[in-house]
Design a protein around this motif. Structure first.
Motif, PDB file in Angstrom:
ATOM      1  N   ASP A   1      68.036  75.667 101.776  1.00 16.58           N
ATOM      2  CA  ASP A   1      66.809  75.655 100.968  1.00 16.58           C
ATOM      3  C   ASP A   1      65.845  76.775 101.341  1.00 16.58           C
ATOM      4  OD1 ASP A   1      67.636  73.550  99.418  1.00 16.58           O
ATOM      5  OD2 ASP A   1      66.658  72.033 100.685  1.00 16.58           O
ATOM      6  N   ARG A   2      65.816  77.139 102.605  1.00 14.67           N
ATOM      7  CA  ARG A   2      64.902  78.212 103.019  1.00 14.67           C
ATOM      8  C   ARG A   2      65.262  79.517 102.297  1.00 14.67           C
ATOM      9  NH1 ARG A   2      63.968  81.216 108.468  1.00 14.67           N
ATOM     10  NH2 ARG A   2      61.910  82.027 108.043  1.00 14.67           N
ATOM     11  N   TYR A   3      66.551  79.801 102.186  1.00 19.10           N
ATOM     12  CA  TYR A   3      66.969  81.017 101.479  1.00 19.10           C
ATOM     13  C   TYR A   3      66.715  80.894  99.978  1.00 19.10           C
ATOM     14  CZ  TYR A   3      69.563  85.033  99.888  1.00 19.10           C
ATOM     15  OH  TYR A   3      69.904  86.210  99.279  1.00 19.10           O
ATOM     16  N   ARG A   4      66.972  79.727  99.416  1.00 20.84           N
ATOM     17  CA  ARG A   4      66.713  79.535  97.980  1.00 20.84           C
ATOM     18  C   ARG A   4      65.228  79.716  97.673  1.00 20.84           C
ATOM     19  NH1 ARG A   4      71.412  76.667  98.540  1.00 20.84           N
ATOM     20  NH2 ARG A   4      70.572  74.790  99.472  1.00 20.84           N
ATOM     21  N   ASP A   5      64.343  79.227  98.539  1.00 26.97           N
ATOM     22  CA  ASP A   5      62.901  79.450  98.365  1.00 26.97           C
ATOM     23  C   ASP A   5      62.572  80.938  98.443  1.00 26.97           C
ATOM     24  OD1 ASP A   5      62.470  76.737  98.105  1.00 26.97           O
ATOM     25  OD2 ASP A   5      61.837  76.463 100.198  1.00 26.97           O
ATOM     26  N   PHE A   6      63.176  81.620  99.397  1.00 28.62           N
ATOM     27  CA  PHE A   6      62.993  83.063  99.540  1.00 28.62           C
ATOM     28  C   PHE A   6      63.419  83.783  98.258  1.00 28.62           C
ATOM     29  CE2 PHE A   6      64.903  87.133 101.277  1.00 28.62           C
ATOM     30  CZ  PHE A   6      63.696  87.771 101.509  1.00 28.62           C
ATOM     31  N   CYS A   7      64.552  83.347  97.684  1.00 30.15           N
ATOM     32  CA  CYS A   7      65.047  83.957  96.439  1.00 30.15           C
ATOM     33  C   CYS A   7      64.082  83.728  95.273  1.00 30.15           C
ATOM     34  CB  CYS A   7      66.417  83.392  96.075  1.00 30.15           C
ATOM     35  SG  CYS A   7      67.726  83.921  97.195  1.00 30.15           S
ATOM     36  N   ARG A   8      63.437  82.589  95.243  1.00 32.58           N
ATOM     37  CA  ARG A   8      62.470  82.310  94.170  1.00 32.58           C
ATOM     38  C   ARG A   8      61.205  83.157  94.319  1.00 32.58           C
ATOM     39  NH1 ARG A   8      64.950  77.277  94.399  1.00 32.58           N
ATOM     40  NH2 ARG A   8      63.721  76.477  96.112  1.00 32.58           N
ATOM     41  N   GLN A   9      60.875  83.540  95.540  1.00 31.30           N
ATOM     42  CA  GLN A   9      59.638  84.275  95.796  1.00 31.30           C
ATOM     43  C   GLN A   9      59.810  85.791  95.779  1.00 31.30           C
ATOM     44  OE1 GLN A   9      58.363  82.762  99.570  1.00 31.30           O
ATOM     45  NE2 GLN A   9      58.152  80.681  98.810  1.00 31.30           N
ATOM     46  N   VAL A  10      61.015  86.269  96.107  1.00 35.00           N
ATOM     47  CA  VAL A  10      61.224  87.710  96.278  1.00 35.00           C
ATOM     48  C   VAL A  10      62.377  88.161  95.383  1.00 35.00           C
ATOM     49  CG1 VAL A  10      61.813  89.510  97.952  1.00 35.00           C
ATOM     50  CG2 VAL A  10      60.414  87.562  98.663  1.00 35.00           C
TER      51      VAL A  10
END
Length: 182
Positions: free
Chosen positions: A159-168
Motif C-alpha cells: 500500500d505504501r507504494y500504491r499511495d506513492f503512485c497515486r501522488q507522484v
C-alpha cells in the motif's frame, strides 16, 4: 553496421526484460547475469549513438542546446541515483527502502527520465534517423523495465507504494498517474 546494431538491440532488450521479470518474480531481485543483461540492453542503443554521431564542439544553436539539454539530463540521472543511497539498490539487487525525496517527489523514475533527456540532448547535437531510432528503442525498453519494476515494488512495499503512485507521476511531474497501480 548501424542497421545490424540497431536490429540486434530489439532481441537483446526482449531477452533482458523477460529475464528481469522472471528474476523479480522468483528471486525478488536481480542476479549478476540479470544486471548484466539490463546493462547490455541500455548499452546497445548507445552504440548506435556512438556510430551515428560525430564528436565535435557544437557549432550551431541546436548543437549548443543539445549539449545543455544533455548535461541537464545527466545531472538529473546522477542526482536520482545518489538519492537511492545504496549501490545494491542502484544495481537492482536489493529493494532497500522506498525513496520518496529529492527528485522522486516529482517523478517515480527520475533516473530514467534523466537518461532519456541526456540521450535526447546528445542526439540533438548531430541529429539523424539513427539517433531517432535509438531513442525510440531506449524509451520503449525503459518503459517496459519501469512496468516490471513497478510490479515488483508493489509486491515489496504494498500500500505504501500504491499511495506513492497515486501522488507522484510515473515520469515527469505531469500530475498523479494511477494507471497500472491497482
Amino acid at each position: 553496421m548501424l542497421p545490424y546494431l540497431l536490429a540486434s538491440t530489439i532481441p537483446v532488450s526482449a531477452i533482458a526484460l523477460l529475464f528481469a521479470r522472471r528474476e523479480y518474480r522468483t528471486r525478488g531481485n536481480l542476479s549478476l547475469p540479470g544486471l548484466l543483461l539490463l546493462c547490455l540492453m541500455l548499452f546497445m542503443p548507445n552504440l548506435v549513438f556512438h556510430y551515428a554521431v560525430s564528436y565535435r564542439i557544437p557549432d550551431t544553436m541546436l548543437g549548443y542546446a543539445g549539449a545543455l539539454i544533455s548535461l541537464a539530463g545527466l545531472v538529473l540521472c546522477l542526482v536520482a541515483v545518489i538519492f537511492f543511497k545504496s549501490l545494491s539498490k542502484v544495481l537492482c539487487m536489493d529493494a532497500g527502502h522506498l525513496t520518496v525525496s529529492g527528485p522522486y517527489r516529482y517523478s517515480r523514475n527520475p533516473q530514467y527520465v534523466g537518461w532519456l533527456i541526456f540521450l535526447f540532448g546528445y542526439a540533438l547535437m548531430d541529429w539523424s534517423l539513427w539517433c531517432l531510432a535509438a531513442l525510440v528503442v531506449v524509451a520503449v525498453s525503459l518503459h517496459f523495465l519501469v512496468l516490471i519494476e513497478e510490479e515488483h515494488l508493489q509486491r515489496v512495499f504494498g500500500d505504501r507504494y500504491r499511495d506513492f503512485c497515486r501522488q507522484v507521476p510515473r515520469y515527469a511531474g505531469l500530475g498523479p498517474q494511477t494507471r497500472g497501480t491497482r
